[in-house]
Design an enzyme around this catalytic site. Structure first.
Site, mmCIF file in Angstrom:
data_model
loop_
_atom_site.group_PDB
_atom_site.id
_atom_site.type_symbol
_atom_site.label_atom_id
_atom_site.label_comp_id
_atom_site.label_asym_id
_atom_site.label_seq_id
_atom_site.Cartn_x
_atom_site.Cartn_y
_atom_site.Cartn_z
ATOM 1 N N SER A 1 0.829 -1.218 0.000
ATOM 2 C CA SER A 1 0.000 0.000 0.000
ATOM 3 C C SER A 1 0.858 1.260 0.000
ATOM 4 O O SER A 1 1.901 1.311 0.672
ATOM 5 C CB SER A 1 -0.901 0.032 1.245
ATOM 6 O OG SER A 1 -1.771 -1.077 1.271
ATOM 7 N N TYR B 1 -8.957 4.194 -16.925
ATOM 8 C CA TYR B 1 -9.084 4.711 -15.549
ATOM 9 C C TYR B 1 -10.520 5.193 -15.310
ATOM 10 O O TYR B 1 -11.024 5.173 -14.190
ATOM 11 C CB TYR B 1 -8.058 5.831 -15.348
ATOM 12 C CG TYR B 1 -7.768 6.170 -13.912
ATOM 13 C CD1 TYR B 1 -7.953 7.471 -13.444
ATOM 14 C CD2 TYR B 1 -7.316 5.208 -13.010
ATOM 15 C CE1 TYR B 1 -7.681 7.801 -12.116
ATOM 16 C CE2 TYR B 1 -7.042 5.539 -11.684
ATOM 17 C CZ TYR B 1 -7.227 6.829 -11.243
ATOM 18 O OH TYR B 1 -6.968 7.155 -9.939
ATOM 19 N N LYS C 1 -11.306 11.120 -8.944
ATOM 20 C CA LYS C 1 -10.073 11.819 -8.537
ATOM 21 C C LYS C 1 -10.172 13.317 -8.837
ATOM 22 O O LYS C 1 -9.672 14.148 -8.083
ATOM 23 C CB LYS C 1 -8.843 11.212 -9.209
ATOM 24 C CG LYS C 1 -8.497 9.809 -8.741
ATOM 25 C CD LYS C 1 -8.193 9.723 -7.248
ATOM 26 C CE LYS C 1 -7.657 8.355 -6.866
ATOM 27 N NZ LYS C 1 -7.407 8.225 -5.411
ATOM 28 N N THR D 1 0.252 -1.845 -6.599
ATOM 29 C CA THR D 1 -0.389 -2.095 -5.307
ATOM 30 C C THR D 1 -1.523 -3.105 -5.524
ATOM 31 O O THR D 1 -1.872 -3.439 -6.658
ATOM 32 C CB THR D 1 -1.016 -0.794 -4.761
ATOM 33 O OG1 THR D 1 -1.999 -0.345 -5.713
ATOM 34 C CG2 THR D 1 0.033 0.281 -4.528
HETATM 35 C C1 LIG Z 1 -5.231 2.730 -16.370
HETATM 36 C C2 LIG Z 1 -4.538 3.538 -15.299
HETATM 37 C C3 LIG Z 1 -3.214 2.890 -14.936
HETATM 38 C C4 LIG Z 1 -2.533 3.622 -13.775
HETATM 39 C C5 LIG Z 1 -3.409 3.547 -12.523
HETATM 40 C C6 LIG Z 1 -2.611 4.009 -11.283
HETATM 41 C C7 LIG Z 1 -3.501 3.799 -10.093
HETATM 42 C C8 LIG Z 1 -3.435 2.603 -9.370
HETATM 43 C C9 LIG Z 1 -4.263 2.386 -8.262
HETATM 44 C C10 LIG Z 1 -5.169 3.371 -7.898
HETATM 45 O O1 LIG Z 1 -6.026 3.201 -6.803
HETATM 46 C C11 LIG Z 1 -7.202 2.511 -7.000
HETATM 47 C C12 LIG Z 1 -7.933 2.174 -5.860
HETATM 48 C C13 LIG Z 1 -9.103 1.434 -5.971
HETATM 49 C C14 LIG Z 1 -9.534 1.051 -7.241
HETATM 50 O O2 LIG Z 1 -10.696 0.317 -7.362
HETATM 51 C C15 LIG Z 1 -10.546 -1.052 -7.366
HETATM 52 C C16 LIG Z 1 -9.322 -1.681 -7.176
HETATM 53 C C17 LIG Z 1 -9.293 -3.085 -7.196
HETATM 54 C C18 LIG Z 1 -10.457 -3.806 -7.401
HETATM 55 C C19 LIG Z 1 -11.643 -3.092 -7.579
HETATM 56 O O3 LIG Z 1 -12.779 -3.765 -7.786
HETATM 57 N N1 LIG Z 1 -11.665 -1.727 -7.563
HETATM 58 C C20 LIG Z 1 -8.815 1.410 -8.379
HETATM 59 C C21 LIG Z 1 -7.627 2.155 -8.251
HETATM 60 C C22 LIG Z 1 -5.242 4.562 -8.613
HETATM 61 O O4 LIG Z 1 -6.146 5.486 -8.199
HETATM 62 C C23 LIG Z 1 -4.415 4.793 -9.710
#
Ligand SMILES: CCCCCCc1ccc(Oc2ccc(Oc3cccc(O)n3)cc2)c(O)c1
Length: 254
Positions: A18, A155, A162, A193
């Site tokens: 994390s 995204y 965000k 992560t």
């Molecule tokens: C296509 C964009 C690639 C770079 C993404 C970088 C990133 C990685 C992780 C991030 O944090 C989250 C947190 C929760 C989230 O929702 C999720 C995560 C896992 C499973 C799920 O069902 N939802 C998605 C991203 C985030 O905001 C941004």
């Protein structure tokens, strides 16, 4: 010691990968006293194990989708500490089907869920942190991503959440400034992560960014932790409503 005797509450530590773990590590190294929240019993065991790295911090449950859990959390902080100097928001969630495909197919429920957990929770937490911070001032930080400023393929609904989070931070900086409470945004580059594994095409982006950043590498949780410690410290006492990209410079490239 940037954070000697500062009392800092960190929400969003799930495991050793994390971003919140990197922030806890940096804050602990700089002398802060920590309180960590975990989402529910499922995470309690793993967070308890990781807490051993930080001199037995306060461990408290908090599910930000349940309105009563936020005042309860701050009642516990008030009982244990009396006041609070720093708040780290490192929480986000969106349904997996809304992190891929066509954005125009996003459901109302999926959109609202992402906004509720990933954006509104910052305002709700700040509201209850204010009484514990206003005496000596305080610093609040949250985590964003470039996809909240520009379209990043896949995204999708999280990018809109965000954008909402970043603008919420600026409105909070404005309304809490008179109480000596600062609110800033940390915008890390992509980091591997648990959450990142839920986004379609993440591994491709990680590699692409690594090759295209000015520093020619990806960023680490520890490096995000160091900038976070700066924003939580008195060294950033004149900085509020700001976004700092901790991304090896990738945001300057088209
Ligand atoms: C296509 C964009 C690639 C770079 C993404 C970088 C990133 C990685 C992780 C991030 O944090 C989250 C947190 C929760 C989230 O929702 C999720 C995560 C896992 C499973 C799920 O069902 N939802 C998605 C991203 C985030 O905001 C941004």
């Amino acid at each position: 010691m940037l954070l000697k005797d500062k009392k800092i509450l960190i929400l969003g530590l799930a495991n050793h990968r994390s971003i919140a773990y990197g922030i806890a590590k940096a804050c602990h190294q700089q002398g802060a006293k920590l309180a960590l929240t975990y989402l529910n019993e499922r995470f309690e065991k793993s967070v308890k194990k990781l807490a051993a790295d930080f001199d037995e911090p306060l461990l408290l449950p908090c599910d930000v989708t349940k309105d009563d859990q936020i005042p309860t959390l701050f009642d516990r902080i008030r009982e244990e500490w009396g006041t609070l100097d720093g708040l780290v928001h490192s929480i986000a969630f969106a349904n997996q089907e809304d992190l891929k495909g066509a954005f125009h197919d996003t459901s109302r429920d999926g959109f609202l869920l992402a906004q509720d957990i990933s954006a509104y929770s910052l305002t709700a937490l700040s509201k209850y942190a204010k009484p514990l911070m206003e005496e000596n001032g305080g610093s609040i930080i949250c985590m964003s991503y470039l996809g909240g400023e520009r379209v990043v393929h896949n995204y999708n609904v999280m990018g809109v959440a965000k954008a909402s989070l970043e603008m919420s931070a600026r409105y909070l900086a404005s309304s809490l400034g008179e109480f000596g409470i600062r609110v800033n945004v940390v915008s890390p580059g992509p980091i591997k992560t648990l959450a990142a594994s839920g986004i379609a095409g993440f591994r491709g982006i990680l590699e692409e960014v690594r090759q295209r950043t000015p520093l020619q590498r990806n960023v680490t949780q520890e490096e995000v932790g160091d900038v976070s410690a700066f924003l939580l410290s008195d060294f950033s006492r004149a900085v509020t409503g700001e976004t700092i990209h901790v991304d090896c410079g990738s945001h300057i490239l088209g």
